[in-house]
Design a protein around this motif. Structure first.
Motif, mmCIF file in Angstrom:
data_model
loop_
_atom_site.group_PDB
_atom_site.id
_atom_site.type_symbol
_atom_site.label_atom_id
_atom_site.label_comp_id
_atom_site.label_asym_id
_atom_site.label_seq_id
_atom_site.Cartn_x
_atom_site.Cartn_y
_atom_site.Cartn_z
ATOM 1 N N GLU A 103 0.814 -1.212 0.000
ATOM 2 C CA GLU A 103 0.000 0.000 0.000
ATOM 3 C C GLU A 103 0.850 1.265 0.000
ATOM 4 O OE1 GLU A 103 -3.169 0.492 -0.499
ATOM 5 O OE2 GLU A 103 -3.316 -1.656 -0.908
ATOM 6 N N PRO A 104 1.912 1.367 0.847
ATOM 7 C CA PRO A 104 2.773 2.562 0.770
ATOM 8 C C PRO A 104 3.429 2.698 -0.602
ATOM 9 C CG PRO A 104 3.152 1.376 2.824
ATOM 10 C CD PRO A 104 2.299 0.494 1.977
ATOM 11 N N GLY A 105 3.797 1.570 -1.223
ATOM 12 C CA GLY A 105 4.446 1.634 -2.526
ATOM 13 C C GLY A 105 3.520 2.116 -3.619
ATOM 14 N N LYS A 106 2.249 1.724 -3.561
ATOM 15 C CA LYS A 106 1.287 2.138 -4.582
ATOM 16 C C LYS A 106 0.971 3.625 -4.500
ATOM 17 C CE LYS A 106 -0.928 -2.411 -5.003
ATOM 18 N NZ LYS A 106 -2.178 -3.180 -4.825
ATOM 19 N N LYS A 107 1.221 4.239 -3.359
ATOM 20 C CA LYS A 107 0.937 5.663 -3.195
ATOM 21 C C LYS A 107 2.067 6.557 -3.716
ATOM 22 C CE LYS A 107 -1.975 4.911 0.902
ATOM 23 N NZ LYS A 107 -2.111 5.182 2.352
ATOM 24 N N LEU A 108 3.222 5.966 -3.963
ATOM 25 C CA LEU A 108 4.354 6.756 -4.449
ATOM 26 C C LEU A 108 4.162 7.083 -5.927
ATOM 27 C CD1 LEU A 108 7.276 4.812 -2.719
ATOM 28 C CD2 LEU A 108 6.373 7.060 -2.091
ATOM 29 N N PRO A 109 4.459 8.316 -6.350
ATOM 30 C CA PRO A 109 4.270 8.704 -7.762
ATOM 31 C C PRO A 109 5.112 7.880 -8.732
ATOM 32 C CG PRO A 109 4.532 10.637 -6.363
ATOM 33 C CD PRO A 109 4.865 9.464 -5.507
ATOM 34 N N PHE A 110 6.352 7.559 -8.330
ATOM 35 C CA PHE A 110 7.226 6.802 -9.232
ATOM 36 C C PHE A 110 8.276 6.062 -8.411
ATOM 37 C CE2 PHE A 110 11.193 6.472 -11.704
ATOM 38 C CZ PHE A 110 10.750 5.625 -12.712
ATOM 39 N N ILE A 111 8.549 4.802 -8.826
ATOM 40 C CA ILE A 111 9.582 3.991 -8.183
ATOM 41 C C ILE A 111 10.486 3.412 -9.268
ATOM 42 C CG2 ILE A 111 10.078 2.025 -6.674
ATOM 43 C CD1 ILE A 111 7.271 2.250 -5.556
ATOM 44 N N LEU A 112 11.774 3.572 -9.081
ATOM 45 C CA LEU A 112 12.765 2.946 -9.953
ATOM 46 C C LEU A 112 13.345 1.748 -9.196
ATOM 47 C CD1 LEU A 112 14.515 2.877 -12.527
ATOM 48 C CD2 LEU A 112 16.138 4.389 -11.352
ATOM 49 N N VAL A 113 13.152 0.562 -9.761
ATOM 50 C CA VAL A 113 13.629 -0.673 -9.141
ATOM 51 C C VAL A 113 14.841 -1.162 -9.931
ATOM 52 C CG1 VAL A 113 13.030 -3.019 -8.431
ATOM 53 C CG2 VAL A 113 11.262 -1.240 -8.491
ATOM 54 N N VAL A 114 15.985 -1.270 -9.261
ATOM 55 C CA VAL A 114 17.209 -1.759 -9.891
ATOM 56 C C VAL A 114 17.554 -3.105 -9.260
ATOM 57 C CG1 VAL A 114 19.627 -1.307 -10.400
ATOM 58 C CG2 VAL A 114 18.009 0.596 -10.284
ATOM 59 N N ASN A 115 17.474 -4.158 -10.063
ATOM 60 C CA ASN A 115 17.696 -5.523 -9.605
ATOM 61 C C ASN A 115 19.028 -6.023 -10.151
ATOM 62 O OD1 ASN A 115 17.565 -8.219 -8.879
ATOM 63 N ND2 ASN A 115 16.045 -8.749 -10.438
ATOM 64 N N LEU A 116 20.071 -6.022 -9.310
ATOM 65 C CA LEU A 116 21.382 -6.526 -9.707
ATOM 66 C C LEU A 116 21.429 -8.022 -9.439
ATOM 67 C CD1 LEU A 116 23.753 -3.741 -8.306
ATOM 68 C CD2 LEU A 116 22.722 -3.909 -10.570
ATOM 69 N N GLN A 117 21.471 -8.815 -10.497
ATOM 70 C CA GLN A 117 21.467 -10.272 -10.382
ATOM 71 C C GLN A 117 22.910 -10.768 -10.308
ATOM 72 O OE1 GLN A 117 19.287 -11.123 -13.942
ATOM 73 N NE2 GLN A 117 17.301 -10.641 -13.041
ATOM 74 N N VAL A 118 23.291 -11.275 -9.139
ATOM 75 C CA VAL A 118 24.675 -11.642 -8.848
ATOM 76 C C VAL A 118 24.865 -13.142 -9.048
ATOM 77 C CG1 VAL A 118 26.506 -11.588 -7.123
ATOM 78 C CG2 VAL A 118 24.785 -9.761 -7.168
ATOM 79 N N PRO A 119 25.714 -13.568 -9.997
ATOM 80 C CA PRO A 119 25.943 -15.000 -10.214
ATOM 81 C C PRO A 119 26.863 -15.575 -9.149
ATOM 82 C CG PRO A 119 27.308 -13.726 -11.705
ATOM 83 C CD PRO A 119 26.467 -12.727 -10.946
#
Length: 764
Positions: free
Chosen positions: A606-622
């Motif tokens: 719910e807090p996340g849906k209220k934010l105007p914009f979210i940038l999600v950076v997913n660093l996939q570590v092998p």
């Protein structure tokens, strides 16, 4: 081996411009070695040169054929001979480069008793479709990778401008490695005048060290540690020997931890040529410059960028009761996007070479080589590079030697390692072939001139990947005949202590000057309360805390200023535009994409849906197991669609790949890890595979570090020391046009001594 030797840019007005030796696109060349314009501007470019075509036929017989490769726009053709010298020859394979094409540089491999550098082509939608070509040097391989990247962007541009439905469908099915060579009706036309650089296939057969230097803008740097993050080194020259300067790091000296020293010299050859000399183990060549590792042999090699070397050393000064010495060390090398080579050397052990009688097994001193091209003032000036050999010395004799030339230090292996730079410089200086730079010659095409700007053939659906098909090469094998100083205008910041520097400037904390219109100011900001948003990795209380994250200011990073296109000036970064609200440290069986869609993800709360914009950076570590480091950056206002961030968020994947930039910095940790990671900005989309998910109020970027052999090797080294490292990362959008400058930092993160075991399962 000839690198992609030509580029002809045809602007929108129809005029032609020949660019000699410039493998980037027209326009600004960025500090990562990439460039702007070209593909997005709709120009047509051309590259050509000789390569090896690698593969195996239906009965499993491996082949290595010398071929001539030609790229024009998004079209690629492969010939048995140079079509400029043989105007009647037809291409044996041809096709187009589509947006799902993946190009990966696999590093060095031994083929037919030759060391070559391999490039793999594959389809992002079907990993079974793949093929390989090879080049004689790492620099040439990198230039071909850039050429294919240009062609891929040209294809993206053509699709965005609305081509025919038939062509779009053809582009979507762009990889077909199982088919036979296509029948071609038209071939290699429209090549009025090309600039060919290099000596052609004869250099491939000779394995010559003659290289073509890439003279692109500011991708060459001189002197010092020219990175995009402020480092805490203070180098002092303590001695000059045979034109080689010996430095000591006086900032990081601590009693009992050794001395960090380096030898620095300018070598009159390109970085590619110097790297080839250092990496080759030919005994007769190494005898001419290397007093330490002359008698060396390759024990093992992994993934093209990592090998293990066994070496015998017999110093003449040893007394009769002392044994000869032998040692084993590993070499790991990386070529940066700006053309800089970094070689890491560690002591190692290997079961193939146990200790043997008569030799005393010694651990060689850990060291690093850095080979950086220097900017040329004119085309007539020969290429040169700055060679730095850095190592840590624990001998107490060092202090006496730097004051009084203490002779016993000169009988140690660390001293001999330092003087390798002097030997390398003299050896290359005595061999004019290394200074030779292939001259450019205008080749007038004898091929038929067809005015149309597109290819005409029977099967437009055939794709370039047929050029690397292994199923139809039986007939080929039978027919195979002979078949820096950087500009002084660039800002240099040298601070003795990074933490002191940031503290002294923290009172001002300026906002990023280029970020004023990025967010929609007509909308009232929302209150971001990080206490309501918690990830699996906790926020720390300071640099002394462990296994946590913080969000430092951007003042430890250097970014492009307003006048960068004119004078290359960089400025200190300001406060990040976005707020880092949460970090997840996850353990997964395999790389996981689209984490933002998980019902327990912050974005779906719910807090996340209220934010105007979210940038999600997913660093996939092998690793074993694999890990995901997920960072969530929030904006308190919606993103303005006309801003650079808005164009990035809503743009194509190709556009995002060419703009998404990361600047790393090891604030605290082992110096060898610092050298491996570096501080230069990296365009992630060009270095590794990035996938993007744009939905609702967020954009997720999944960065597959394991998609690159180079990145895998570096991250493997980092994970070995991760519990003692403090790592800073900054993300930003690269500014390539005047309207996009100055740059601004989107977000930062500081990772304090992360513990691998603290990662939680993704399912949890």
């Amino acid at each position: 081996m000839t690198s992609p030797g030509s580029k002809k840019v045809v602007p929108a007005d129809g005029s032609e411009k020949n660019l000699s030796g410039n493998l980037g696109r027209t326009g600004d060349v960025n500090d990562s070695g990439s460039s702007s314009g070209g593909g997005e501007g709709g120009g047509t470019f051309e590259y050509f040169g000789s390569v090896y075509h690698l593969g195996s036929n239906k009965i499993g017989h491996e082949y290595c054929h010398l071929r001539f490769l030609f790229i024009r726009g998004k079209y690629v053709e492969m010939y048995k001979r140079d079509p400029h010298e043989n105007p009647d020859i037809k291409p044996i394979r041809r096709g187009v480069i589509g947006p799902t094409m993946m190009v990966e540089e696999l590093g060095r491999r031994k083929v037919n008793h030759m060391d070559v550098y391999v490039i793999r082509f594959s389809n992002r939608l079907d990993e079974r479709r793949k093929g390989e070509i090879a080049c004689a040097t790492a620099g040439e391989a990198m230039k071909w990778v850039e050429a294919f990247d240009e062609a891929k962007q040209q294809a993206e541009y053509a699709l965005s401008k609305g081509e025919s439905t038939r062509t779009k469908l053809s582009m979507e099915a762009n990889i077909d490695l199982e088919g036979h060579r296509p029948r071609v009706r038209r071939y290699a036309y429209g090549l009025k005048k090309l600039i060919r650089i290099g000596q052609g296939p004869e250099t491939l057969l000779r394995q010559s060290s003659t290289l073509v230097n890439d003279v692109r803008g500011d991708s060459f740097y001189g002197g010092g540690d020219n990175g995009d993050a402020i480092e805490a080194h203070e180098w002092k020259c303590v001695r000059t020997i045979n034109g080689v300067r010996i430095f000591e790091d006086v900032a990081n000296f601590k009693a009992g931890r050794g001395f960090l020293v380096k030898a620095v010299a300018v070598v009159e050859a390109s970085a590619d040529a110097v790297f080839e000399v250092i990496s080759k183990l030919d005994k007769h060549q190494r005898y001419e410059w290397d007093t330490v590792t002359g008698d060396s042999e390759l024990i093992d090699s992994y993934e093209g960028h990592y090998d293990v070397i066994y070496c015998v050393n017999d110093p003449k000064y040893l007394s009769r009761w002392q044994s000869k010495r032998d040692f084993i060390f590993s070499r790991q090398w990386v070529r940066g996007q700006d053309g800089t080579y970094t070689i890491l050397q560690f002591p190692a052990v290997h079961k193939k070479r146990p200790p043997k009688s008569g030799y005393r097994r010694t651990d060689i001193t850990p060291s690093t080589w850095e080979i950086r091209n220097l900017k040329k003032r004119s085309d007539a000036e020969p290429p040169s590079c700055l060679v730095t050999h850095m190592l840590e010395i624990h001998s107490k004799r060092w202090c006496k030697w730097k004051r009084t030339s203490y002779s016993k230090f000169e009988k140690t292996i660390p001293y001999a390692l330092l003087l390798q730079v002097a030997g390398l410089k003299e050896y290359i200086g005595a061999n004019p072939a290394f200074k030779y730079e292939a001259s450019s010659s205008v080749v007038q095409s004898k091929l038929s001139d067809i005015p149309s700007g597109e290819y005409v053939d029977e099967e437009i659906e055939e794709q370039f990947y047929d050029a690397t098909d292994s199923s139809s090469d039986e007939e080929e094998s039978d027919e195979d005949d002979d078949d820096q100083d950087q500009d002084k205008k660039e800002i240099k910041v040298k601070l003795k202590n990074v933490s002191w520097a940031i503290a002294s400037l923290s009172l001002k904390q300026p906002k990023a000057p280029g970020a004023s219109n990025v967010l929609d100011t007509s909308v009232d900001p929302v209150n971001i309360d990080p206490s309501q948003i918690q990830g699996s990795l906790r926020k720390g209380d300071g640099d002394k805390d462990s296994n946590c994250w913080n969000s430092p200011s951007g003042m430890g990073f250097m970014i492009r200023g307003k006048t960068y296109l004119k004078d290359n000036a960089k400025v200190m970064g300001g406060q990040p535009l976005l707020t880092l609200v949460s970090v997840d440290w996850l353990k997964v069986d395999k790389a996981v994409d689209n984490i933002a869609l998980h019902p327990k993800c912050l974005v779906q709360s719910e807090p996340g849906k209220k934010l105007p914009f979210i940038l999600v950076v997913n660093l996939q570590v092998p690793a074993k197991p694999n890990y995901c480091l997920v960072m969530y950056y929030a904006a308190d206002r919606p993103v303005s669609e006309s801003s650079s961030l808005g164009k990035f968020v809503n743009g194509s994947d190709s556009y995002r790949d060419s703009r998404f930039k990361l600047i790393p910095s090891i604030v605290q940790g082992y110096w060898m890890v610092k050298r491996a990671v570096g501080t230069k900005a990296c365009l992630l989309g060009k270095a590794v595979t990035c996938k993007y998910l744009r939905k609702d109020n967020f954009l997720e970027i999944d960065v597959d570090i394991g998609s690159s052999a180079v990145a895998r090797s570096v991250i493997g080294l980092v994970l070995g020391y991760v519990t003692s490292l403090i790592v800073d990362l900054a993300i930003l959008i690269e500014g390539k046009e005047e309207t996009e400058l100055p740059e601004y930092i989107l977000g930062t993160v500081r990772l304090n001594r992360i513990e691998l075991d603290s990662a939680i399962s993704f399912e949890e």
